[in-house]
Design a protein around this motif. Structure first.
Motif, mmCIF file in Angstrom:
data_model
loop_
_atom_site.group_PDB
_atom_site.id
_atom_site.type_symbol
_atom_site.label_atom_id
_atom_site.label_comp_id
_atom_site.label_asym_id
_atom_site.label_seq_id
_atom_site.Cartn_x
_atom_site.Cartn_y
_atom_site.Cartn_z
ATOM 1 N N MET A 25 0.848 -1.191 0.000
ATOM 2 C CA MET A 25 0.000 0.000 0.000
ATOM 3 C C MET A 25 0.884 1.241 0.000
ATOM 4 N N ASN A 26 0.708 2.079 -1.023
ATOM 5 C CA ASN A 26 1.564 3.257 -1.185
ATOM 6 C C ASN A 26 0.941 4.556 -0.684
ATOM 7 N N ARG A 27 -0.380 4.577 -0.500
ATOM 8 C CA ARG A 27 -0.999 5.857 -0.148
ATOM 9 C C ARG A 27 -0.522 6.334 1.214
ATOM 10 N N GLU B 213 10.599 8.798 -1.383
ATOM 11 C CA GLU B 213 11.332 8.909 -2.640
ATOM 12 C C GLU B 213 10.423 8.399 -3.758
ATOM 13 N N THR B 214 10.395 9.108 -4.860
ATOM 14 C CA THR B 214 9.582 8.702 -6.006
ATOM 15 C C THR B 214 10.493 8.199 -7.118
ATOM 16 N N PRO B 215 9.983 7.313 -7.980
ATOM 17 C CA PRO B 215 10.843 6.754 -9.030
ATOM 18 C C PRO B 215 11.261 7.785 -10.079
ATOM 19 N N VAL B 216 10.426 8.810 -10.282
ATOM 20 C CA VAL B 216 10.728 9.855 -11.263
ATOM 21 C C VAL B 216 10.377 11.216 -10.656
ATOM 22 N N ASP B 217 10.826 12.277 -11.323
ATOM 23 C CA ASP B 217 10.469 13.626 -10.890
ATOM 24 C C ASP B 217 8.953 13.805 -10.940
ATOM 25 N N ILE B 218 8.443 14.609 -10.009
ATOM 26 C CA ILE B 218 7.034 14.978 -10.000
ATOM 27 C C ILE B 218 6.946 16.483 -10.220
ATOM 28 N N HIS B 219 6.269 16.876 -11.295
ATOM 29 C CA HIS B 219 6.065 18.291 -11.596
ATOM 30 C C HIS B 219 4.698 18.709 -11.038
ATOM 31 N N LEU C 159 -4.598 1.413 -8.590
ATOM 32 C CA LEU C 159 -4.073 2.019 -7.369
ATOM 33 C C LEU C 159 -5.174 2.207 -6.326
ATOM 34 N N CYS C 160 -6.364 2.558 -6.773
ATOM 35 C CA CYS C 160 -7.489 2.689 -5.842
ATOM 36 C C CYS C 160 -7.803 1.348 -5.194
ATOM 37 N N VAL C 161 -7.818 0.283 -6.005
ATOM 38 C CA VAL C 161 -8.109 -1.046 -5.479
ATOM 39 C C VAL C 161 -7.020 -1.486 -4.504
ATOM 40 N N GLU C 162 -5.770 -1.324 -4.901
ATOM 41 C CA GLU C 162 -4.645 -1.769 -4.073
ATOM 42 C C GLU C 162 -4.544 -0.991 -2.767
ATOM 43 N N ASN C 163 -4.958 0.263 -2.790
ATOM 44 C CA ASN C 163 -4.790 1.123 -1.617
ATOM 45 C C ASN C 163 -6.090 1.384 -0.870
ATOM 46 N N ASP C 164 -7.124 0.599 -1.201
ATOM 47 C CA ASP C 164 -8.401 0.689 -0.500
ATOM 48 C C ASP C 164 -8.953 2.113 -0.518
ATOM 49 N N ILE C 165 -8.916 2.720 -1.702
ATOM 50 C CA ILE C 165 -9.479 4.050 -1.896
ATOM 51 C C ILE C 165 -10.798 3.898 -2.651
ATOM 52 N N ARG C 166 -11.859 4.393 -2.076
ATOM 53 C CA ARG C 166 -13.162 4.306 -2.745
ATOM 54 C C ARG C 166 -13.105 5.060 -4.074
ATOM 55 N N LEU D 295 -4.905 9.258 -3.500
ATOM 56 C CA LEU D 295 -4.590 8.676 -4.804
ATOM 57 C C LEU D 295 -3.382 9.366 -5.430
ATOM 58 N N VAL D 296 -3.270 10.670 -5.273
ATOM 59 C CA VAL D 296 -2.116 11.389 -5.816
ATOM 60 C C VAL D 296 -0.829 10.867 -5.185
ATOM 61 N N THR D 297 -0.825 10.662 -3.869
ATOM 62 C CA THR D 297 0.391 10.142 -3.219
ATOM 63 C C THR D 297 0.712 8.738 -3.720
ATOM 64 N N ALA D 298 -0.311 7.899 -3.850
ATOM 65 C CA ALA D 298 -0.072 6.536 -4.332
ATOM 66 C C ALA D 298 0.466 6.553 -5.754
ATOM 67 N N PHE D 299 -0.078 7.425 -6.592
ATOM 68 C CA PHE D 299 0.384 7.528 -7.976
ATOM 69 C C PHE D 299 1.835 7.994 -8.038
#
Length: 389
Positions: free
Chosen positions: A1-3, A210-216, A281-288, A340-344
């Motif tokens: 879970m990433n969120r 830490e994120t895998p790529v830059d986030i703009h 990501l919603c399913v994996e992180n239990d986000i409605r 969801l933004v954090t998980a993404f």
């Protein structure tokens, strides 16, 4: 879970502060500077375009294949079209909204001498004078005027105030934050989206992830008139996630709770793979979540694509009742969008080919086209009962 956990008090406080800053399209300098300060407080360096769109980059492990989160700072408003013989300005809308919701609104007109308060009124507003005509007059922008709270009864007196054709008008939000989590206000589109994005960034900074790529982190200033992200997306960005409002109305699947993932708007479908990733990501992180399609709606993603950006686009929304009117949302949806933004942002890169703007067919994506297997019930007679003799 990433969120990540979202500080809803921070989110609400940011939204309240943003709502206090008038920002109709064309009058966004003040809110641009305040959001730039907020990003600085969160530890990011800020770049502004000439007109005031914002880019702030949170560095990841790789500069290639960057992800972007885009929201818009501007809101609907109005502009002075002419000065009537009684000294009151006539108005036309900035952005698309009904004069029905302008009637009775408190507002500020920004003149060359400063701001003046006023009220947008129907041309026939007094029942004591016009009797039943107050209900039979048409609802249109041609039938409203701005009553300025200053001494002005003629075009000449209005001119002495410094009010003239082309002056922008900001509509009061009149926000209410209710104990049950509902938030009622004008301009939740898209100041609520900005607050959700900043709350997600705050959570990431707090957890030092830490994120895998830059986030703009992108904030645009003319989305309500269709310009949006036309000049803010750099070539490094491979995936663009817009945050904006969904429409909870008859015939729509949006909801004031959870995330509503838009699968298409009036410009066409969003990217298949990026939208699918958001659902997973919603399913994996239990986000409605729920999905929706918007026929009369576009967002920052459309302007980015129309400007030539070669990016995958998706749209995550918070359900808004009565969009561009007296809007209502629930804090649950804003928190869900921020989660969801954090998980993404934290999630691994699934399409490494996107690191390159152009390359050969190696690693190109796949969409299933085979016919789905159809499983019939064991007792087929229950599905197709035999004909009676």
């Amino acid at each position: 879970m990433n969120r990540l956990p979202i500080d809803t008090k921070y989110l609400s406080n940011v939204l309240s502060e943003l709502l206090d800053i008038p920002s109709p399209t064309g009058y966004t300098d003040t809110i641009t500077m305040r959001v730039a300060d907020m990003l600085d407080e969160l530890g990011l360096n800020v770049e502004l375009t000439r007109r005031g769109a914002i880019r702030a980059i949170r560095r990841g492990r790789d500069i290639r294949g960057a992800r972007a989160i885009v929201t818009h700072l501007d809101t609907i408003g109005a502009i002075v079209k002419s000065i009537r013989p009684n000294g009151r300005p006539s108005l036309v809308p900035v952005g698309t909204w009904s004069a029905r919701f302008a009637e009775g609104a408190r507002a500020t007109v920004f003149s060359r001498k400063g701001g003046y308060r006023g009220t947008i009124l129907p041309l026939k507003s007094s029942g004591h004078t016009f009797n039943d005509e107050i209900d039979s007059q048409p609802v249109s922008w041609d039938n409203v005027e701005l009553r300025i709270d200053a001494l002005t009864r003629s075009p000449e007196e209005t001119d002495r105030l410094g009010v003239e054709v082309g002056d922008l008008v900001a509509i009061d939000p009149q926000p209410e934050f209710l104990p049950n989590g509902f938030i009622v206000s004008r301009h939740l589109d898209n100041k609520a989206g900005v607050a959700a994005g900043l709350a997600a960034l705050s959570a990431m900074q707090q957890e030092e992830v830490e994120t895998p790529v830059d986030i703009h982190w992108l904030f645009t200033i003319a989305e309500e008139v269709g310009v949006g992200a036309a000049s803010i997306v750099s070539n490094d960005v491979a995936s663009l996630l817009a945050i904006d409002n969904g429409t909870t109305a008859p015939g729509q699947n949006s909801d004031e709770f959870g995330v509503t993932i838009a699968m298409a708007d009036q410009t066409g479908p969003f990217d298949y793979h990026l939208s699918k990733k958001l659902v997973e990501l919603c399913v994996e992180n239990d986000i409605r979540y729920q999905k929706d399609v918007f026929r009369y709606y576009r967002s920052d993603s459309a302007s980015a694509l129309e400007a030539g950006a070669d990016v995958r686009t998706a749209l995550a929304t918070f359900g808004v009742d009565s969009s561009h009117g007296y809007e209502r949302i629930h804090l649950h949806a804003l928190r869900s969008v921020a989660e969801l933004v954090t998980a993404f942002c934290i999630s691994p890169v699934a399409i490494e080919r996107d690191f390159y703007k152009r390359t050969d067919t190696t690693g190109f994506t796949d969409q299933p086209i085979d016919q789905a297997e159809q499983r019939l019930p064991r007792d087929v007679s229950r599905v197709h009962p035999p004909k009676s003799e």
